[in-house]
Design a protein around this motif. Structure first.
Motif, PDB file in Angstrom:
ATOM      1  N   UNK A 151      34.991  38.003  34.367  1.00  0.00           N
ATOM      2  CA  UNK A 151      34.548  38.329  35.725  1.00  0.00           C
ATOM      3  C   UNK A 151      35.678  38.969  36.530  1.00  0.00           C
ATOM      4  N   UNK A 152      36.877  38.443  36.340  1.00  0.00           N
ATOM      5  CA  UNK A 152      38.011  39.025  37.068  1.00  0.00           C
ATOM      6  C   UNK A 152      38.192  40.490  36.677  1.00  0.00           C
ATOM      7  N   UNK A 153      38.003  40.779  35.384  1.00  0.00           N
ATOM      8  CA  UNK A 153      38.095  42.165  34.933  1.00  0.00           C
ATOM      9  C   UNK A 153      37.054  43.032  35.629  1.00  0.00           C
ATOM     10  N   UNK A 154      35.837  42.469  35.729  1.00  0.00           N
ATOM     11  CA  UNK A 154      34.768  43.220  36.400  1.00  0.00           C
ATOM     12  C   UNK A 154      35.143  43.487  37.860  1.00  0.00           C
ATOM     13  N   UNK A 155      35.684  42.441  38.525  1.00  0.00           N
ATOM     14  CA  UNK A 155      36.070  42.605  39.929  1.00  0.00           C
ATOM     15  C   UNK A 155      37.181  43.639  40.065  1.00  0.00           C
ATOM     16  N   UNK A 156      38.127  43.581  39.138  1.00  0.00           N
ATOM     17  CA  UNK A 156      39.229  44.544  39.177  1.00  0.00           C
ATOM     18  C   UNK A 156      38.734  45.972  39.048  1.00  0.00           C
ATOM     19  N   UNK A 157      37.845  46.162  38.088  1.00  0.00           N
ATOM     20  CA  UNK A 157      37.326  47.521  37.886  1.00  0.00           C
ATOM     21  C   UNK A 157      36.511  47.981  39.090  1.00  0.00           C
ATOM     22  N   UNK A 158      35.713  47.032  39.616  1.00  0.00           N
ATOM     23  CA  UNK A 158      34.859  47.381  40.756  1.00  0.00           C
ATOM     24  C   UNK A 158      35.708  47.776  41.970  1.00  0.00           C
ATOM     25  N   UNK A 159      36.709  46.944  42.297  1.00  0.00           N
ATOM     26  CA  UNK A 159      37.505  47.239  43.497  1.00  0.00           C
ATOM     27  C   UNK A 159      38.298  48.535  43.326  1.00  0.00           C
ATOM     28  N   UNK A 160      38.726  48.798  42.092  1.00  0.00           N
ATOM     29  CA  UNK A 160      39.449  50.053  41.851  1.00  0.00           C
ATOM     30  C   UNK A 160      38.523  51.244  42.077  1.00  0.00           C
TER      31      UNK A 160
END
Ligand SMILES: [Zn+2]
Length: 432
Positions: free
Chosen positions: A19-28
């Motif tokens: 999930x953190x990876x998803x959040x990272x990609x999303x915010x980027x």
């Protein structure tokens, strides 16, 4: 009265890597979206939201980022907001430059030039830009999970997919969320951790204005406050001083640690101590804001906004000692906190320009005054000798009274010869 507050809740520590990876990609990706919009706003000189809402632009950003329409529009709003605040800052800056040119202050001008506000993204894409999530792309929900009583459900980069992010709210966060209406939220990354900043709006009972509480943020002492009641003389109990001795002590201690770590070049530890220093300062400022709100006890608060006091006192103007005293002062933050604390209690806060408040005699309104010491002011016109901080506080407070104290005092100076003035005359200076 409506109050808007931002509640900052950490994302739960048990959030999975995936999930953190998803959040990272999303915010980027969202930051990239804001960046594209920022270029559009700049190139087309867009100033309003309706100027942004053109399908041509929206398609353009959608194609390049692959974001859904909801995300694209939220990015647009953020970009427009960034440009608006930049333009405002730049206007103020130009005004300062013109003033310095008029006065011929070469040194100050050189300094100002270095401080020219920079347009959004002038540093490239180094920092992530948070956007406000609206109902189309995310929601904050109550959950049955024991681990986490609140979650946010947000859209991801994959069309139609939503993920649930667990939050870790404190009791205090939950109280605030329950009291008000949730407007929108942001996903913010600080260091390696994610936070959700929730904008909550709630109603507080207006307090009837009976009197005014004047607040003077002094340099040597923290704050002097005076309660002013229309047509009533001031009594000893109306004056109070909030001291900052403890804050100064703790900050000095931390400053010494910062200096030491700088010498030893221990950057990691230095960063931690600096963070701590910021938190300590914020803590004490919050405390002071709460005190001011308490003291005002339902009266409208007038707090002097020392415009340009830090700005005007630049390095090399020969006032080293004064500058060092001011370094620990964070007027803007104290005023902001005071506004927040007072708003919560339904108390109105105004920030009159206090340019002359410190050198004007509150009894006769004359500026023919002198500081006998840092803490004592003497008026040559009416002969008043008074505590300088309280004199400032009275001036600030009376500037918003319907009949300013100084004005009706001019008719009958005897009426303001209050208990405090007597004490000053007898003892030299009260409460030091
Ligand atoms: Zn006077």
């Amino acid at each position: 009265m409506q109050v808007v507050k931002t509640v900052k809740i950490p994302v739960h520590y048990a959030t999975t890597r995936r999930k953190l990876d998803i959040l990272n990609r999303l915010t980027a990706r969202l930051t990239y979206g804001v960046h594209l919009w920022s270029q559009i706003v700049d190139a087309n000189d867009i100033r309003t939201r309706s100027g942004l809402r053109r399908s041509k632009f929206e398609r353009q950003v959608q194609e390049r980022t692959g974001l859904s329409a909801g995300f694209v529009q939220c990015c647009a709003d953020t970009a427009l907001w960034m440009w608006r605040s930049y333009r405002k800052l730049h206007r103020e800056w130009r005004w300062r430059v013109r003033r310095a040119q008029r006065k011929g202050d070469e040194r100050w001008l050189r300094r100002l030039v270095k401080r020219e506000p920079q347009p959004p993204f002038s540093n490239g894409l180094r920092r992530k830009i948070p956007i406000w999530f609206d109902y189309r792309i995310g929601s904050l929900e109550v959950s049955e999970l024991k681990l986490s009583p609140r979650v946010v459900r947000i859209s991801t980069l994959k069309r139609g997919e939503r993920i649930t992010v667990l939050l870790n709210p404190a009791r205090y966060h939950l109280d605030l969320l329950e009291r008000g209406e949730i407007k929108s939220f942001q996903l913010i990354k600080r260091g390696k951790k994610f936070y959700v900043h929730v904008k909550v709006e709630y109603e507080v009972q207006d307090q009837p204005v009976r009197a005014v509480c004047g607040v003077d943020l002094g340099i040597k002492r923290s704050a002097a406050t005076v309660l002013l009641r229309p047509n009533k003389p001031m009594r000893r109990g109306d004056f109070s001083v909030i001291c900052d001795g403890e804050k100064a002590h703790r900050l000095n201690e931390l400053n010494r640690r910062v200096e030491k770590l700088q010498r030893l070049e221990k950057w990691e530890a230095l960063k931690r101590v600096r963070d701590k220093r910021r938190r300590v300062a914020e803590y004490y400022d919050r405390l002071m804001a709460k005190r001011i709100a308490e003291i005002s006890n339902g009266c409208a608060v007038a707090i002097g906004y020392p415009k340009g006091i830090k700005y005007g006192n630049y390095r090399g103007n020969g006032k080293r000692k004064l500058r060092r005293l001011m370094a620990r002062w964070t007027y803007g933050r104290i005023i902001r906190y005071t506004q927040e604390e007072c708003a919560e209690r339904g108390i109105e806060v105004v920030t009159p320009d206090e340019r002359w408040s410190s050198m004007t005699c509150h009894r006769c309104g004359s500026r023919n005054t002198e500081r006998l010491r840092q803490s004592i002011i003497h008026c040559y016109d009416c002969g008043l000798t008074y505590n300088a901080d309280f004199n400032g506080a009275i001036n600030i407070g009376s500037s918003i009274l319907a009949t300013p104290r100084s004005r009706w005092a001019a008719v009958d100076p005897a009426i303001t010869s209050d208990e405090l003035a007597e004490e000053v005359r007898e003892a030299g200076s009260p409460c030091l």
